[in-house]
Design a protein around this motif. Structure first.
Motif, PDB file in Angstrom:
ATOM      1  N   LEU A 194      -1.128  -0.869   0.944  1.00  0.00           N
ATOM      2  CA  LEU A 194      -0.355   0.293   1.377  1.00  0.00           C
ATOM      3  C   LEU A 194      -0.372   1.443   0.373  1.00  0.00           C
ATOM      4  CD1 LEU A 194       2.831  -1.373   2.931  1.00  0.00           C
ATOM      5  CD2 LEU A 194       0.719  -0.661   4.078  1.00  0.00           C
ATOM      6  N   ILE A 195      -0.681   1.157  -0.885  1.00  0.00           N
ATOM      7  CA  ILE A 195      -0.645   2.206  -1.901  1.00  0.00           C
ATOM      8  C   ILE A 195      -2.054   2.785  -2.073  1.00  0.00           C
ATOM      9  CG2 ILE A 195       1.285   1.054  -3.053  1.00  0.00           C
ATOM     10  CD1 ILE A 195      -0.736   0.346  -5.311  1.00  0.00           C
ATOM     11  N   PRO A 196      -2.192   3.927  -2.738  1.00  0.00           N
ATOM     12  CA  PRO A 196      -3.517   4.518  -2.934  1.00  0.00           C
ATOM     13  C   PRO A 196      -4.456   3.578  -3.697  1.00  0.00           C
ATOM     14  CG  PRO A 196      -1.807   6.120  -3.422  1.00  0.00           C
ATOM     15  CD  PRO A 196      -1.110   4.809  -3.237  1.00  0.00           C
ATOM     16  N   LYS A 197      -5.708   3.508  -3.239  1.00  0.00           N
ATOM     17  CA  LYS A 197      -6.692   2.652  -3.909  1.00  0.00           C
ATOM     18  C   LYS A 197      -6.894   3.053  -5.365  1.00  0.00           C
ATOM     19  CE  LYS A 197      -9.239   2.040   0.422  1.00  0.00           C
ATOM     20  NZ  LYS A 197     -10.519   2.286   1.133  1.00  0.00           N
TER      21      LYS A 197
ATOM     22  N   ARG B  30       4.540  10.305   0.760  1.00  0.00           N
ATOM     23  CA  ARG B  30       4.756  11.077  -0.463  1.00  0.00           C
ATOM     24  C   ARG B  30       4.119  10.383  -1.667  1.00  0.00           C
ATOM     25  NH1 ARG B  30      10.068  12.709  -3.779  1.00  0.00           N
ATOM     26  NH2 ARG B  30       9.159  14.510  -4.856  1.00  0.00           N
ATOM     27  N   ILE B  31       4.127   9.042  -1.689  1.00  0.00           N
ATOM     28  CA  ILE B  31       3.430   8.310  -2.754  1.00  0.00           C
ATOM     29  C   ILE B  31       1.962   8.714  -2.784  1.00  0.00           C
ATOM     30  CG2 ILE B  31       2.516   6.026  -3.358  1.00  0.00           C
ATOM     31  CD1 ILE B  31       5.275   4.874  -2.630  1.00  0.00           C
ATOM     32  N   HIS B  32       1.315   8.759  -1.624  1.00  0.00           N
ATOM     33  CA  HIS B  32      -0.096   9.140  -1.559  1.00  0.00           C
ATOM     34  C   HIS B  32      -0.287  10.595  -1.981  1.00  0.00           C
ATOM     35  CE1 HIS B  32      -2.179   5.666   0.400  1.00  0.00           C
ATOM     36  NE2 HIS B  32      -0.920   5.318   0.629  1.00  0.00           N
ATOM     37  N   GLU B  33       0.622  11.453  -1.593  1.00  0.00           N
ATOM     38  CA  GLU B  33       0.524  12.866  -1.953  1.00  0.00           C
ATOM     39  C   GLU B  33       0.600  13.063  -3.463  1.00  0.00           C
ATOM     40  OE1 GLU B  33       3.300  16.874  -1.567  1.00  0.00           O
ATOM     41  OE2 GLU B  33       3.544  15.258  -0.113  1.00  0.00           O
ATOM     42  N   ILE B  34       1.585  12.439  -4.106  1.00  0.00           N
ATOM     43  CA  ILE B  34       1.741  12.604  -5.553  1.00  0.00           C
ATOM     44  C   ILE B  34       0.603  11.933  -6.299  1.00  0.00           C
ATOM     45  CG2 ILE B  34       3.282  12.237  -7.524  1.00  0.00           C
ATOM     46  CD1 ILE B  34       4.231  14.236  -5.301  1.00  0.00           C
ATOM     47  N   SER B  35       0.134  10.806  -5.786  1.00  0.00           N
ATOM     48  CA  SER B  35      -1.002  10.129  -6.412  1.00  0.00           C
ATOM     49  C   SER B  35      -2.239  11.022  -6.388  1.00  0.00           C
ATOM     50  CB  SER B  35      -1.296   8.811  -5.698  1.00  0.00           C
ATOM     51  OG  SER B  35      -2.414   8.165  -6.274  1.00  0.00           O
TER      52      SER B  35
END
Length: 393
Positions: free
Chosen positions: A106-109, A319-324
């Motif tokens: 679910l989190i960015p690779k 938002r996690i993906h955006e900030i990453s």
């Protein structure tokens, strides 16, 4: 033929959770610490037969290794002694995992490697070893896209939930698919996958009788024409079965010790390390592993709805993906340019990164409205540090 049993226990506490509970519910902290401290004490004298695989998140290890936390719970459990006892390789095999316990699919690779590398750095120091043979995906959240990274980091095998396995070629019987290791491939890299027996793992978490377990294992593997490996995996510190301090009513004394005594006597169902089983018996065929996680409460796990089912959860993940993305863009800028103040950039970038990684903790999403604000708090702090980093260019 003998049946081999691999016992796997998962331990995780979110960042600062035990410290917070000391203020609001100190008895729960005692139950959790007793559940961990009970393991080596229950296994003293069983080094010849007991075999336990442990997954311990980086945030839990961070708390347990903190001198301040150890001082707070002095007189309850000697946490330093506990960590030392878990180094006993005759009883415990430590599995690799992610530092902040994220659901990796679910989190960015781009954040996978940092989550895994930070855990290894801490675990190598605490457990006095360089290598860890097996990998436990947090929440058993697995996708085949992880395979190349796991191979680069030196892992020999990874645990997956049996319900997501299917033969890659030809046919496999129901017991063959579930009760032997297999090989999965992605991007030209292969890794051994160990099926977790979901139904028996549910019984392990809720409470089971050793005679029932042995009979059930024999019945499920009776058509195997190979020595089967039955792998059960559950949390090791949640629920009354593991937290109960009454010896007649907890996992270690009511189930595992009688199970070990019978294993010594008959040798019919024998505890084993997964690594030893693979070395001696090899692996089966090639399989495909569908993306999914383990079951929790009433959730199956295939659609990750435990962490993505509400709009608040979806918004936090987005938002996690955006900030990453923003963070990794600054990282590439730092690599391709010469900042005016490189020390300033590196310091604030590091501060921004660990807050992003902490925001990815699975519990922040799992507990929905009660915890999802923790994601945004860490992301807000990450954004502020990232802005500070940009000022150094």
């Amino acid at each position: 033929m003998p049946i081999h049993h691999a016992l796997v226990l998962n331990f995780h506490q979110p960042p600062n959770n035990l410290d917070d509970l000391l203020e609001t519910n100190p008895w729960e902290v005692k139950e959790i610490l007793f559940a961990m401290d009970r393991m080596p004490r229950a296994l003293w004298g069983y080094e010849d037969v007991a075999r336990v695989h442990l997954s311990m998140s980086g945030t839990l290890l961070e708390t347990l290794s903190s001198p301040e936390f150890q001082e707070k719970v002095y007189g309850v459990v000697k946490v330093g002694d506990l960590l030392w006892q878990l180094q006993n390789t005759r009883l415990f095999e430590i599995l690799g995992t992610g530092y902040y316990h994220p659901v990796l699919p679910l989190i960015p690779k781009e954040d996978w490697q940092e989550q895994l590398s930070r855990w290894r750095g801490l675990a190598q120091h605490l457990f006095w070893r360089e290598d860890f043979g097996g990998f436990w995906p947090p929440e058993m959240g697995f996708t085949e896209e992880l395979i190349p990274l796991l191979k680069r980091m030196g892992y020999r095998y990874v645990l997956v939930d049996d319900v997501y396995l299917e033969p890659a070629e030809g046919e496999m019987s129901w017991p063959e698919l579930r009760y032997r290791p297999h090989v999965a491939e992605f991007g030209g890299e292969e890794i051994i996958v160990i099926p977790r027996e979901r139904e028996l793992s549910n019984a392990q978490l809720s409470g089971m009788d050793p005679d029932w377990f042995e009979n059930e294992v024999k019945e499920r593997t009776k058509f195997c024409d190979f020595e089967p490996l039955v792998t059960t995996a559950s949390d090791g510190d949640n629920g009354g079965w593991f937290r109960n301090y009454t010896e007649e009513s907890n996992f270690w004394h009511a189930f595992y010790q009688p199970f070990l005594n019978k294993a010594r006597l008959t040798g019919e169902v024998m505890p084993t390390y997964i690594e030893d089983y693979i070395t001696k018996h090899g692996v089966g065929g090639k399989v495909k592993v569908k993306k999914g996680a383990w079951n929790t409460e009433m959730h199956y796990g295939d659609d990750f709805t435990q962490w993505t089912g509400t709009q608040e959860q979806k918004d936090a993940l987005a938002r996690i993906h955006e900030i990453s993305d923003a963070l990794h863009f600054v990282k590439s800028q730092r690599k391709d340019s010469s900042p005016r103040n490189p020390e300033h950039v590196d310091y604030h970038f590091g501060e921004a990164y660990w807050r992003l990684l902490r925001a990815e903790t699975s519990c922040n999403l799992y507990w929905g409205k009660a915890w999802v604000q923790k994601v945004h708090d860490d992301l807000d702090a990450s954004c502020a540090e990232l802005d500070n980093a940009r000022r150094g260019f």
